[in-house]
Write an enzyme that holds these catalytic residues in place. Structure first.
Site, PDB file in Angstrom:
ATOM      1  N   THR A   1       1.839   3.227  -2.463  1.00 40.88           N
ATOM      2  CA  THR A   1       1.293   4.300  -3.311  1.00 40.88           C
ATOM      3  C   THR A   1       0.158   5.019  -2.583  1.00 40.88           C
ATOM      4  O   THR A   1       0.065   6.247  -2.595  1.00 40.88           O
ATOM      5  CB  THR A   1       0.748   3.690  -4.634  1.00 40.88           C
ATOM      6  OG1 THR A   1       1.692   2.730  -5.115  1.00 40.88           O
ATOM      7  CG2 THR A   1       0.509   4.744  -5.675  1.00 40.88           C
TER       8      THR A   1
ATOM      9  N   HIS B   1      11.327   1.411   1.737  1.00 40.02           N
ATOM     10  CA  HIS B   1      10.930  -0.003   1.798  1.00 40.02           C
ATOM     11  C   HIS B   1      11.879  -0.755   2.738  1.00 40.02           C
ATOM     12  O   HIS B   1      11.756  -1.974   2.893  1.00 40.02           O
ATOM     13  CB  HIS B   1      11.040  -0.656   0.409  1.00 40.02           C
ATOM     14  CG  HIS B   1       9.862  -0.421  -0.490  1.00 40.02           C
ATOM     15  ND1 HIS B   1       8.573  -0.272  -0.037  1.00 40.02           N
ATOM     16  CD2 HIS B   1       9.770  -0.334  -1.855  1.00 40.02           C
ATOM     17  CE1 HIS B   1       7.756  -0.108  -1.065  1.00 40.02           C
ATOM     18  NE2 HIS B   1       8.463  -0.129  -2.177  1.00 40.02           N
TER      19      HIS B   1
ATOM     20  N   ARG C   1       0.294  -5.175   5.355  1.00 42.93           N
ATOM     21  CA  ARG C   1      -0.869  -5.730   4.652  1.00 42.93           C
ATOM     22  C   ARG C   1      -0.976  -7.218   4.918  1.00 42.93           C
ATOM     23  O   ARG C   1       0.047  -7.889   5.129  1.00 42.93           O
ATOM     24  CB  ARG C   1      -0.689  -5.475   3.144  1.00 42.93           C
ATOM     25  CG  ARG C   1      -1.881  -5.815   2.314  1.00 42.93           C
ATOM     26  CD  ARG C   1      -1.651  -5.444   0.858  1.00 42.93           C
ATOM     27  NE  ARG C   1      -2.889  -5.593   0.102  1.00 42.93           N
ATOM     28  CZ  ARG C   1      -2.995  -5.436  -1.206  1.00 42.93           C
ATOM     29  NH1 ARG C   1      -1.931  -5.117  -1.916  1.00 42.93           N
ATOM     30  NH2 ARG C   1      -4.159  -5.604  -1.809  1.00 42.93           N
TER      31      ARG C   1
ATOM     32  N   GLY D   1       0.800  -1.228   0.000  1.00 43.03           N
ATOM     33  CA  GLY D   1       0.000   0.000   0.000  1.00 43.03           C
ATOM     34  C   GLY D   1       0.828   1.270   0.000  1.00 43.03           C
ATOM     35  O   GLY D   1       0.340   2.345   0.391  1.00 43.03           O
TER      36      GLY D   1
END
Ligand code: PAP
Length: 331
Positions: A83, A141, A163, A81
């Site tokens: 973006t 990241h 997620r 998620g």
């Protein structure tokens, strides 16, 4: 210049030598455990799997990135998620500057409005971050353990979005086969690799656990969110995010429906309807062309059920439960 470790000295947890020259970087990377299976080979660096070219960037980051007290870092594992979080973070922190009708998010892909600290945007290098005025909105990241140590001590805020692993895996699998031309990784094979902890930025569970534990230890500085809660209560999460980032919604904003506007602007439906997210793209450092549309697929919770057998779902659930056991984190 620091010396390069020999193969026999090398271990997966090895800390890299400082100031390794560009010429020796390749040699250093060749000493790391390497494995193939995803669209590109990956190396195990500081207990995480990553593309080889990233190692140099991470080392450079350690030397050059100076976190500031008022930085905001949006941290995610790929396909969890990013973006969406970038869009939300940008919309919330810049809301006094831009009207919702004439907003940068209508003209730019969210990925390029919030720079990654470890991956310079195309055409830029790592010095770009230093030119940004405070407060900076940044992203990563990287696992927490790979961020420069001052990131944890300077007081900056980190928002981590994770997620449900089955959906993250399915999203990853689609992405891998899309991003590299000719790539055709079978689902079963990708699934086995993911369950073994072998995936880009993986092991998946360790990445989540590092931020989870930090959010418990430093709740004012590290906020842990889940994609699924964002899906089910987006306006509440927008309020929570705004408060955490030090820019809570005012009474006036509440009555004029700002939370709703932010959610609408950043929604999958709105972003995918924009020309900027349907066309164009950029070349990244590893020479891969990334289309703007590749960051959007279905944007749903539970799409794993369209790809996995019950057996697979049970297996991955078991692996995740075991890895997270005792942490208080569950999906
Ligand atoms: P990255 O890892 O390459 O940075 P990231 O944004 O984390 O990409 O992951 C893309 C996923 O987020 C896609 O999920 P899917 O494959 O299951 O569909 C993408 O559709 C989803 N996504 C992107 N933007 C949004 C959004 N605004 N709302 C909800 N989901 C979104």
């Amino acid at each position: 210049m620091a010396s390069i470790p020999s193969k026999s000295e090398e271990s997966a947890t090895k800390v890299p030598p400082e100031n390794v020259s560009a010429q020796n970087m390749e040699v250093f990377i060749s000493t790391l455990p390497t494995r193939e299976g995803w669209s590109q080979p990956m190396v195990l660096y500081k207990n995480y799997w990553c593309r080889p070219h990233l190692v140099g960037m991470i080392m450079l980051l350690q030397d050059t990135f100076e976190p500031r007290r008022d930085d905001i870092i949006l941290a995610t594992q790929p396909k969890c998620g990013t973006t969406w979080l970038k869009a939300l973070g940008f919309a919330i922190t810049n809301r006094s500057r831009h009207s919702f009708r004439d907003h940068p998010l209508l003209a730019s892909n969210p990925q390029y409005l919030v720079p990654f600290i470890e991956i310079p945007d195309p055409g830029r290098d790592h010095t770009y971050l230093e030119t940004l005025s405070s407060p900076r909105l940044l992203s990563t990241h990287l696992p927490l353990s790979m961020l420069p140590a001052e990131t944890s001590s300077c007081g900056c805020r980190i928002v981590y979005l994770c997620r449900e692993p089955k959906d993250a895996f399915v999203s990853r699998w689609h992405f891998e086969n899309k991003i590299v031309k000719g790539s055709n990784i079978e689902l079963d094979r990708a699934f086995d690799m993911f369950c073994q902890g072998f995936s880009p930025s993986g092991p998946f569970w360790n990445h989540c656990l590092e931020y989870w534990k930090e959010s418990l230890a430093r709740p004012n500085e590290v906020l842990f969110l889940k994609y699924e809660e964002l899906k089910s209560h987006p306006e509440e999460v927008v309020r929570q995010l705004a408060k955490f980032l030090g820019v809570p919604l005012t009474e006036e904003e509440e009555s004029s429906g700002v939370a709703k506007e932010v959610v609408k602007l950043c929604s999958f439906e709105n972003l995918t309807s924009l020309k900027v997210n349907q066309t164009g793209g950029v070349y990244h450092g590893n020479k891969i062309y990334v289309e703007n549309s590749v960051f959007f697929r279905k944007g749903k919770v539970g799409d794993w059920a369209n790809h996995m057998s019950e057996e697979m779902a049970e297996k991955i659930d078991r692996v995740i439960q075991e890895k997270l056991s005792g942490s208080g984190l569950a999906f």
